[in-house]
Design a protein around this motif. Sequence first.
Motif, mmCIF file in Angstrom:
data_model
loop_
_atom_site.group_PDB
_atom_site.id
_atom_site.type_symbol
_atom_site.label_atom_id
_atom_site.label_comp_id
_atom_site.label_asym_id
_atom_site.label_seq_id
_atom_site.Cartn_x
_atom_site.Cartn_y
_atom_site.Cartn_z
ATOM 1 N N ALA A 1 0.590 -1.167 0.159
ATOM 2 C CA ALA A 1 0.099 -0.105 0.115
ATOM 3 C C ALA A 1 0.854 1.210 0.308
ATOM 4 O O ALA A 1 0.843 2.338 -0.795
ATOM 5 C CB ALA A 1 -1.474 0.167 1.304
ATOM 6 N N LYS A 2 2.119 1.426 1.017
ATOM 7 C CA LYS A 2 2.574 2.421 0.429
ATOM 8 C C LYS A 2 3.421 2.487 -0.859
ATOM 9 O O LYS A 2 3.801 3.327 -0.896
ATOM 10 C CB LYS A 2 3.398 2.524 1.546
ATOM 11 C CG LYS A 2 5.042 3.074 2.472
ATOM 12 C CD LYS A 2 5.890 2.697 3.684
ATOM 13 C CE LYS A 2 6.895 3.334 3.370
ATOM 14 N NZ LYS A 2 8.653 3.023 3.041
ATOM 15 N N GLY A 3 3.882 1.445 -1.551
ATOM 16 C CA GLY A 3 4.581 1.745 -2.424
ATOM 17 C C GLY A 3 3.232 2.361 -3.335
ATOM 18 O O GLY A 3 3.523 2.857 -4.819
ATOM 19 N N THR A 4 2.201 1.657 -3.110
ATOM 20 C CA THR A 4 0.948 2.523 -4.115
ATOM 21 C C THR A 4 0.690 4.060 -3.604
ATOM 22 O O THR A 4 0.486 4.293 -4.903
ATOM 23 C CB THR A 4 0.211 1.929 -4.356
ATOM 24 O OG1 THR A 4 -0.743 1.838 -2.795
ATOM 25 C CG2 THR A 4 -0.438 0.048 -4.507
ATOM 26 N N HIS A 5 1.114 4.239 -2.655
ATOM 27 C CA HIS A 5 0.876 5.618 -2.102
ATOM 28 C C HIS A 5 1.623 6.449 -3.012
ATOM 29 O O HIS A 5 1.508 7.364 -3.909
ATOM 30 C CB HIS A 5 0.647 5.951 -0.829
ATOM 31 C CG HIS A 5 0.905 7.390 -0.152
ATOM 32 N ND1 HIS A 5 -0.199 8.121 -0.604
ATOM 33 C CD2 HIS A 5 1.271 8.096 0.273
ATOM 34 C CE1 HIS A 5 -0.453 9.447 -0.393
ATOM 35 N NE2 HIS A 5 0.868 9.373 0.731
ATOM 36 N N GLU A 6 3.322 5.919 -2.421
ATOM 37 C CA GLU A 6 4.561 6.432 -3.549
ATOM 38 C C GLU A 6 4.750 7.059 -5.015
ATOM 39 O O GLU A 6 4.781 8.073 -4.780
ATOM 40 C CB GLU A 6 5.574 6.096 -2.615
ATOM 41 C CG GLU A 6 6.408 6.480 -1.486
ATOM 42 C CD GLU A 6 6.741 5.094 -0.903
ATOM 43 O OE1 GLU A 6 7.015 5.462 0.067
ATOM 44 O OE2 GLU A 6 7.539 3.968 -1.724
ATOM 45 N N ILE A 7 3.738 6.095 -5.634
ATOM 46 C CA ILE A 7 4.225 6.129 -6.832
ATOM 47 C C ILE A 7 2.763 6.574 -7.653
ATOM 48 O O ILE A 7 1.880 6.580 -8.684
ATOM 49 C CB ILE A 7 4.057 4.848 -7.903
ATOM 50 C CG1 ILE A 7 3.297 3.636 -7.545
ATOM 51 C CG2 ILE A 7 5.744 4.492 -7.330
ATOM 52 C CD1 ILE A 7 3.416 3.015 -8.776
ATOM 53 N N GLY A 8 1.721 6.841 -6.038
ATOM 54 C CA GLY A 8 0.101 6.960 -6.921
ATOM 55 C C GLY A 8 -0.685 6.916 -7.574
ATOM 56 O O GLY A 8 -1.091 7.436 -8.838
ATOM 57 N N GLU A 9 -0.767 5.534 -7.418
ATOM 58 C CA GLU A 9 -1.164 4.167 -8.541
ATOM 59 C C GLU A 9 -3.227 4.247 -8.605
ATOM 60 O O GLU A 9 -3.274 4.849 -7.515
ATOM 61 C CB GLU A 9 -0.908 2.860 -7.901
ATOM 62 C CG GLU A 9 -1.346 1.910 -9.057
ATOM 63 C CD GLU A 9 -0.456 0.288 -8.498
ATOM 64 O OE1 GLU A 9 0.219 0.584 -7.870
ATOM 65 O OE2 GLU A 9 -1.062 -0.406 -9.226
ATOM 66 N N LEU A 10 -3.819 4.884 -9.872
ATOM 67 C CA LEU A 10 -4.538 4.730 -9.669
ATOM 68 C C LEU A 10 -5.687 3.812 -10.042
ATOM 69 O O LEU A 10 -4.907 2.970 -11.062
ATOM 70 C CB LEU A 10 -5.287 6.459 -10.113
ATOM 71 C CG LEU A 10 -4.406 7.406 -9.735
ATOM 72 C CD1 LEU A 10 -4.197 8.968 -10.810
ATOM 73 C CD2 LEU A 10 -4.976 7.660 -8.437
ATOM 74 N N SER A 11 -6.536 3.707 -10.224
ATOM 75 C CA SER A 11 -7.533 2.898 -11.238
ATOM 76 C C SER A 11 -7.298 3.171 -12.188
ATOM 77 O O SER A 11 -7.343 4.924 -12.867
ATOM 78 C CB SER A 11 -9.057 3.019 -9.984
ATOM 79 O OG SER A 11 -9.500 3.853 -9.966
ATOM 80 N N GLU A 12 -7.635 2.461 -13.347
ATOM 81 C CA GLU A 12 -7.717 2.057 -14.508
ATOM 82 C C GLU A 12 -8.718 3.353 -15.340
ATOM 83 O O GLU A 12 -8.384 4.287 -15.993
ATOM 84 C CB GLU A 12 -8.332 1.166 -15.432
ATOM 85 C CG GLU A 12 -6.773 0.314 -15.413
ATOM 86 C CD GLU A 12 -7.299 -0.804 -15.813
ATOM 87 O OE1 GLU A 12 -7.765 -0.948 -17.113
ATOM 88 O OE2 GLU A 12 -6.244 -1.849 -15.635
ATOM 89 N N VAL A 13 -9.738 3.224 -14.476
ATOM 90 C CA VAL A 13 -11.551 4.078 -15.418
ATOM 91 C C VAL A 13 -11.097 5.659 -14.472
ATOM 92 O O VAL A 13 -11.051 5.974 -15.499
ATOM 93 C CB VAL A 13 -12.248 3.769 -16.109
ATOM 94 C CG1 VAL A 13 -13.212 4.301 -16.058
ATOM 95 C CG2 VAL A 13 -12.080 2.384 -16.538
ATOM 96 N N LEU A 14 -11.759 5.319 -13.799
ATOM 97 C CA LEU A 14 -12.347 6.320 -12.746
ATOM 98 C C LEU A 14 -11.120 7.343 -11.628
ATOM 99 O O LEU A 14 -11.554 8.259 -11.407
ATOM 100 C CB LEU A 14 -12.803 6.554 -11.606
ATOM 101 C CG LEU A 14 -14.437 5.737 -12.208
ATOM 102 C CD1 LEU A 14 -15.173 4.773 -10.628
ATOM 103 C CD2 LEU A 14 -15.312 6.862 -12.773
#
Lengths: 162, 433
Positions: free
Chosen positions: A113-126
């Motif tokens: 989760a920390k990793g996704t926060h750092e790279i600002g990972e977003l869902s595909e459409v919304l």
Amino acid sequence: MSIIEKTAHFIARWLNWVAALAIVAVMVIVCVNVLGRGIFGAPLKGTVDMVSLLGAFVISGAIAYTQVLKGHIRITLFIELLPHPLRTVLACLIDFVGMVLFGIISWQTILFAKGTHEIGELSEVLKIPITPFAVMVSVGCMALTLVLLADLIGVLSKGVKK
Amino acid sequence: MSGGIVGACGIAIMVGLMVLGMPIAFAMTLVGFLGFAYMTSLDGGLFLLSDGFYFQFTSYTMLVIPLFVFMGEIAFHSGISKRIYRTAHAWLGFIPGGLAVATIGACAGFAAICGSSTATAATMGTVALPEMKKRQYNPALASGTVAAGGTLGILIPPSIVLIVYGIQTELSIGKLFIAGILPGIILSALFTFCILIMCYIKPSLGSPAPKTTLKQKINSLSGTVEMMILFFLVIGGLLLGWFTPTEAAGIGAAGAIAIGAVRRSLSWEGFKKALLGTTRTSAMVLLIIASAMIFSRFLTVSGLPQGLASWVESLDASPYVVLLCIMGIYIIGGCFMDPLSFLIITINIFFPMIIEAGFDPIWFGVIIVILLETGAITPPVGINVYVIKGIALDVDLHTIFKGIFPFLTALFLGLIILTIFPDIVLFLPSLVR
């Protein structure tokens, strides 16, 4: 009932209701999408995104309470043949190993989760940030770890009394 | 140590942990993680855990399971089963063994809106067992009928087992569903023949109920209207390409709630119970699927399934020998383990072999379901039998298993028929795109 058991079961029960609500939400979103597409020719944008992300609540919300209800399938046929003390020792070991395993999963998912926060990972459409949903998976695994700890303490204290 | 040996050791350790009482999902995750870490690196193993769990938990396809479970739970709590049984009772109850035949008919009807064999057995058990007891049916026949009839739940679509099989083998869930229809009808007919033959030989097993008038028969049909609507909406919509499987399940669940609300047969309490039943079953099944994914990644890097498949190919044995061996493993495994869990654990190992042997994957899906049905009613761990035992407290396990025996013969006969004539399974799927 020990304080840890009470706390663990309380958290598990509430998370389970979160899972239940998420199932209803998934059903409503899916129906709105189908009806919108079929009747008005306007599907609900990002249905797959919303439903997939809600999946994090459905499954991780329910795994701890399912353990409270002893609903995770296991084979009891052979251990029932063993003498009681050996069964208690085995139950302790299994709860302990399960607890460590889901503790590790919870910890790893928080790192994820920390990793996704750092790279600002977003869902595909919304383009919804996926971090909170990864955190939810971690919380669900942590709750399961807590229930397993409570189970372990329960088995140990029963064993000591006997 | 070669990859194949590591894979085989992994399976042995996993089975050992399961036998010692570790929950199936925990054992698969643990061994999958340790094995993958051994084959790659510790970091690789740890990453597999977080990545695997997050992506399995947020998979759109997986949510088809809770939604179909929810639909079945709502149908159970809103009394649809009672009305289906009443119809079957009115039409078939007057023949010798008629209530048992009606139970099989009602199980097939309820299976058309419920995807689980235990839920079908439990639902029809609560409705049909008291009726048969009232008519002094032989307890073995009565309980055996419900336990066996319940197994139709996973063959007649929707089916949780076929969904799981479809997800794991990447086959069309719609085609798998439609493939289950004709075999479901054939098995229902075989179960019915079983009952009729038993009651012909020994009429005291099940005395006929009073005859109903034509008017009563026609009136009773109203009880099946909602079942028909739900079935044709969900399965029809799926096959006509109106919905994806997840959408079909969502529409089905909402449809079941709407019917319960219109009929005023679904209480708030019933709705809450349905939700709680759904979270429990879903968490159990989905955690096993997520852990099976972790375990299968380990098996894939070990190369065991591919190795086994090429070994089977090199044996140059008849494909039917391979099939017979796999069938034997499923029947024995199903006796000791929850059938769905057994499928999830084993499918990644056996599926490549079956494809290698030249069998149709859709056909094999249906065969697997029947094998798992057999497992669900054979001792010592016939899960449906325990469900029935929970409802019929005055009947002992031995009696139920005795009652099951004739139906096992019917299941084996069904397996033989479908193996000799695979087109029975493949005809309907060949009609859809």
